[in-house]
Design a protein around this motif. Structure first.
Motif, PDB file in Angstrom:
ATOM      1  N   THR A  65       0.833  -1.212   0.000  1.00  0.00           N
ATOM      2  CA  THR A  65       0.000   0.000   0.000  1.00  0.00           C
ATOM      3  C   THR A  65       0.865   1.259   0.000  1.00  0.00           C
ATOM      4  OG1 THR A  65      -0.214   0.129   2.436  1.00  0.00           O
ATOM      5  CG2 THR A  65      -1.839  -1.207   1.252  1.00  0.00           C
ATOM      6  N   ILE A  66       2.030   1.173   0.667  1.00  0.00           N
ATOM      7  CA  ILE A  66       2.970   2.299   0.641  1.00  0.00           C
ATOM      8  C   ILE A  66       3.444   2.548  -0.785  1.00  0.00           C
ATOM      9  CG2 ILE A  66       5.271   3.060   1.340  1.00  0.00           C
ATOM     10  CD1 ILE A  66       4.813   1.636   4.021  1.00  0.00           C
ATOM     11  N   ILE A  67       3.791   1.462  -1.469  1.00  0.00           N
ATOM     12  CA  ILE A  67       4.242   1.577  -2.855  1.00  0.00           C
ATOM     13  C   ILE A  67       3.122   2.113  -3.735  1.00  0.00           C
ATOM     14  CG2 ILE A  67       4.974   0.246  -4.875  1.00  0.00           C
ATOM     15  CD1 ILE A  67       6.434  -1.632  -2.876  1.00  0.00           C
ATOM     16  N   ALA A  68       1.916   1.611  -3.548  1.00  0.00           N
ATOM     17  CA  ALA A  68       0.778   2.041  -4.364  1.00  0.00           C
ATOM     18  C   ALA A  68       0.504   3.527  -4.208  1.00  0.00           C
ATOM     19  CB  ALA A  68      -0.462   1.238  -3.982  1.00  0.00           C
ATOM     20  N   SER A  69       0.676   4.040  -2.989  1.00  0.00           N
ATOM     21  CA  SER A  69       0.344   5.443  -2.728  1.00  0.00           C
ATOM     22  C   SER A  69       1.228   6.415  -3.480  1.00  0.00           C
ATOM     23  CB  SER A  69       0.439   5.733  -1.221  1.00  0.00           C
ATOM     24  OG  SER A  69       1.784   5.701  -0.777  1.00  0.00           O
ATOM     25  N   ARG A 120      -5.759   3.366  -2.257  1.00  0.00           N
ATOM     26  CA  ARG A 120      -4.468   4.028  -2.057  1.00  0.00           C
ATOM     27  C   ARG A 120      -3.833   4.371  -3.402  1.00  0.00           C
ATOM     28  NH1 ARG A 120      -2.128   6.616   1.519  1.00  0.00           N
ATOM     29  NH2 ARG A 120      -0.341   5.422   2.236  1.00  0.00           N
ATOM     30  N   LEU A 121      -4.024   3.494  -4.373  1.00  0.00           N
ATOM     31  CA  LEU A 121      -3.505   3.736  -5.710  1.00  0.00           C
ATOM     32  C   LEU A 121      -4.185   4.950  -6.333  1.00  0.00           C
ATOM     33  CD1 LEU A 121      -1.510   2.320  -7.721  1.00  0.00           C
ATOM     34  CD2 LEU A 121      -3.537   1.278  -8.757  1.00  0.00           C
ATOM     35  N   ALA A 122      -5.506   5.024  -6.209  1.00  0.00           N
ATOM     36  CA  ALA A 122      -6.264   6.139  -6.794  1.00  0.00           C
ATOM     37  C   ALA A 122      -5.915   7.466  -6.121  1.00  0.00           C
ATOM     38  CB  ALA A 122      -7.764   5.868  -6.679  1.00  0.00           C
ATOM     39  N   ILE A 123      -5.770   7.439  -4.815  1.00  0.00           N
ATOM     40  CA  ILE A 123      -5.454   8.662  -4.079  1.00  0.00           C
ATOM     41  C   ILE A 123      -4.081   9.205  -4.495  1.00  0.00           C
ATOM     42  CG2 ILE A 123      -4.853   9.557  -1.782  1.00  0.00           C
ATOM     43  CD1 ILE A 123      -7.106   7.815  -0.654  1.00  0.00           C
ATOM     44  N   GLY A 124      -3.169   8.311  -4.859  1.00  0.00           N
ATOM     45  CA  GLY A 124      -1.819   8.727  -5.225  1.00  0.00           C
ATOM     46  C   GLY A 124      -1.771   9.713  -6.373  1.00  0.00           C
ATOM     47  N   VAL A 125      -2.800   9.757  -7.205  1.00  0.00           N
ATOM     48  CA  VAL A 125      -2.836  10.691  -8.339  1.00  0.00           C
ATOM     49  C   VAL A 125      -2.730  12.133  -7.858  1.00  0.00           C
ATOM     50  CG1 VAL A 125      -4.256  11.558 -10.245  1.00  0.00           C
ATOM     51  CG2 VAL A 125      -4.103   9.094  -9.811  1.00  0.00           C
ATOM     52  N   ILE A 126      -3.278  12.398  -6.691  1.00  0.00           N
ATOM     53  CA  ILE A 126      -3.301  13.775  -6.198  1.00  0.00           C
ATOM     54  C   ILE A 126      -1.898  14.281  -5.874  1.00  0.00           C
ATOM     55  CG2 ILE A 126      -3.515  13.471  -3.683  1.00  0.00           C
ATOM     56  CD1 ILE A 126      -5.902  15.425  -3.859  1.00  0.00           C
ATOM     57  N   GLY A 127      -0.940  13.385  -5.751  1.00  0.00           N
ATOM     58  CA  GLY A 127       0.438  13.794  -5.513  1.00  0.00           C
ATOM     59  C   GLY A 127       1.036  14.564  -6.683  1.00  0.00           C
ATOM     60  N   ALA A 128       0.386  14.511  -7.844  1.00  0.00           N
ATOM     61  CA  ALA A 128       0.850  15.278  -9.007  1.00  0.00           C
ATOM     62  C   ALA A 128       0.686  16.777  -8.791  1.00  0.00           C
ATOM     63  CB  ALA A 128       0.083  14.849 -10.256  1.00  0.00           C
ATOM     64  N   SER A 129      -0.034  17.164  -7.751  1.00  0.00           N
ATOM     65  CA  SER A 129      -0.258  18.585  -7.454  1.00  0.00           C
ATOM     66  C   SER A 129       1.062  19.333  -7.263  1.00  0.00           C
ATOM     67  CB  SER A 129      -1.124  18.731  -6.199  1.00  0.00           C
ATOM     68  OG  SER A 129      -0.547  18.035  -5.107  1.00  0.00           O
ATOM     69  N   PHE A 130       2.088  18.626  -6.808  1.00  0.00           N
ATOM     70  CA  PHE A 130       3.389  19.270  -6.601  1.00  0.00           C
ATOM     71  C   PHE A 130       3.909  19.913  -7.885  1.00  0.00           C
ATOM     72  CE2 PHE A 130       7.952  18.603  -7.331  1.00  0.00           C
ATOM     73  CZ  PHE A 130       8.453  19.543  -6.439  1.00  0.00           C
ATOM     74  N   VAL A 131       3.790  19.202  -9.002  1.00  0.00           N
ATOM     75  CA  VAL A 131       4.313  19.704 -10.266  1.00  0.00           C
ATOM     76  C   VAL A 131       3.626  21.018 -10.646  1.00  0.00           C
ATOM     77  CG1 VAL A 131       4.551  19.220 -12.738  1.00  0.00           C
ATOM     78  CG2 VAL A 131       4.931  17.394 -11.067  1.00  0.00           C
ATOM     79  N   ILE A 132       2.323  21.092 -10.438  1.00  0.00           N
ATOM     80  CA  ILE A 132       1.594  22.319 -10.773  1.00  0.00           C
ATOM     81  C   ILE A 132       2.027  23.456  -9.855  1.00  0.00           C
ATOM     82  CG2 ILE A 132      -0.668  23.274 -11.349  1.00  0.00           C
ATOM     83  CD1 ILE A 132      -1.824  20.467 -11.150  1.00  0.00           C
TER      84      ILE A 132
END
Length: 454
Positions: A65-69, A120-132
């Motif tokens: 789950t850590i990896i998936a996130s 956890r995999l789906a939530i990880g998409v929100i980590g792309a916010s850093f790039v913006i």
């Protein structure tokens, strides 16, 4: 990406106590949006001891789950950087926050390991916010302060990773006061960050604009910037640059480490030192709280070395703090007394976050035409690093402190990659001219207004 009006519209200084549109309003909204993104992204991490007991998760499953996130975020960051070049950061950020809030609010529907892993995999998409976040401040601020602006918005956003460690156990405690059990409590608690994300996503759309001159769609209609089709091929252009991949690995060695610590710190203190969920979360949160100033320091010193020694100075500073990060992590991994472990973690956290700030004081100068793609690829490196490190925590026979020592050695090796990040003499001259223009136009010192000067 810059418009035909070039650098002149960018802010040459940072006034922390202003909400002036567009520069400072973007500055404050982008760090706050990233802050809340961390709440959604890692909100479940400090509750994992409860989730583990509820769903009966093994060490290997928790490692998965850590990896998936963070794994899906690699792809998401690559895509979102390209998307920023095409549609602008305003639409990209608003859409990401609103869509990302949905799995955050609904992770409580998970009933077993498999469904929890998918959430956890789906939530990880929100980590792309850093790039913006990094893209938006890069187009808003001039060369003399862009490293500071990038580091501060990212650092204050990353602060959410520490604050969530402290706050989410309190949110859970508040939910439990209504008489529900922990099985229901952790599920209800995750609705809170999800709702906040949706609200901020709407606010970002209403209160920001893409660049100092306006939104990309209008500027393209007026012929003030290249059409969306003109950025075609920028991703390939960025991907062919060896410097981009060197920074990809470097960012994996700093932000990848931070993501890893965010995921395992609370559980580490809980299991290694026998602390309660709440106490372990509070101590783990200290690692992220350092972002309130540590990443900014990396950006400030990156700008200062850039002003004095040029682009090469920025790169060399990055190498030094990354080396110190690796050494500090090895020291932290060997601590077996609680107060020594906490002290070592704070020092280690300082260098981790300074390294992150220093990295993104270099990124805006690699390729301005492909700024979004460069920021996306480098940002994805952070998550790639976290995924790679995450596999260490799936090994049943490997203690967490041993895994941390191996990561520290990897960081030390990664610090040598700065020698691959080089700039031509003509590029150094070009950037020096833009820097001098920005310095001449500012009315304040290089350091942020409202912050103490040297």
């Amino acid at each position: 990406m810059t418009t035909k009006s070039g650098t002149s519209a960018k802010a040459p200084s940072i006034n922390l106590f202003s909400l002036e549109k567009p520069h400072m309003r973007t500055f404050h909204l982008t760090w706050f949006a990233f802050f809340l993104a961390f709440f959604g992204w890692f909100g479940i991490a400090p509750l994992m001891a409860v989730v583990r007991d509820d769903l009966g998760l093994t060490k290997t499953q928790i490692g998965n789950t850590i990896i998936a996130s963070v794994a899906i975020t690699i792809v998401a960051r690559l895509l979102i950087g390209w998307l920023c070049d095409r549609i602008g950061p305003r639409l990209a950020y608003s859409g990401l926050l609103v869509l990302g809030s949905i799995p955050v609010m609904t992770i409580g529907l998970a009933q077993n390991y498999e469904t929890f892993l998918l959430f956890r995999l789906a939530i990880g998409v929100i980590g792309a916010s850093f790039v913006i976040t990094q893209y938006h401040t890069s187009v808003m601020f001039a060369p003399n302060v862009v490293g500071t602006a990038n580091a501060t918005t990212a650092g204050w956003g990353n602060l959410g990773g520490g604050v969530t460690q402290m706050v989410m156990p309190l949110v859970l405690a508040a939910v439990l006061m209504f008489g529900v059990g922990e099985v229901v409590g952790w599920r209800v608690a995750m609705v809170v960050p999800g709702v906040a994300l949706m609200i901020v996503g709407v606010a970002y759309f209403l209160l920001t604009q893409d660049s100092p001159e306006g939104n990309y769609s209008k500027l393209r209609e007026e012929g003030k910037m290249p059409s969306a089709s003109a950025v075609k091929g920028t991703f390939i252009e960025a991907a062919k640059d060896n410097r981009v991949w060197a920074l990809f690995l470097i960012y994996g060695a700093c932000f990848g480490v931070e993501l890893t610590i965010n995921n395992i710190a609370a559980l580490y203190y809980h299991d290694r030192f026998g602390l309660s969920v709440g106490t372990a979360g509070l101590i783990a949160g200290l690692f992220g709280v350092m972002n309130i100033f540590a990443r900014t320091l990396g950006g400030i010193f990156g700008d200062k070395t850039g002003i004095k020694f040029g682009l090469r100075g920025r790169v060399m500073f990055l190498g030094v703090v990354l080396l110190l990060e690796g050494i500090a992590l090895i020291v932290f991994s060997q601590m077996s007394v609680l107060f020594l472990a906490v002290g070592a973690m704070i020092v280690f956290s300082l260098f981790v976050q300074m390294s992150e700030g220093a990295t993104y004081s270099v990124v805006p100068f690699i390729n301005k035409r492909a700024l979004g793609s460069v920021a996306g690829i480098v940002g994805a490196g952070g998550n790639a690093g976290a995924v790679a490190f995450g596999f260490l925590f799936r090994i049943e026979s490997l203690a967490i402190n041993q895994a941390l020592m191996f990561i520290g050695l990897t960081v030390i090796a990664a610090s040598a990659l700065v020698f691959l990040v080089r700039f031509s003499a003509s590029r150094e001259v070009e950037e020096r001219q833009e820097l001098e223009t920005a310095l001449a136009s500012r009315n304040t010192p290089v350091v942020m207004e409202g912050a103490a000067a040297d």
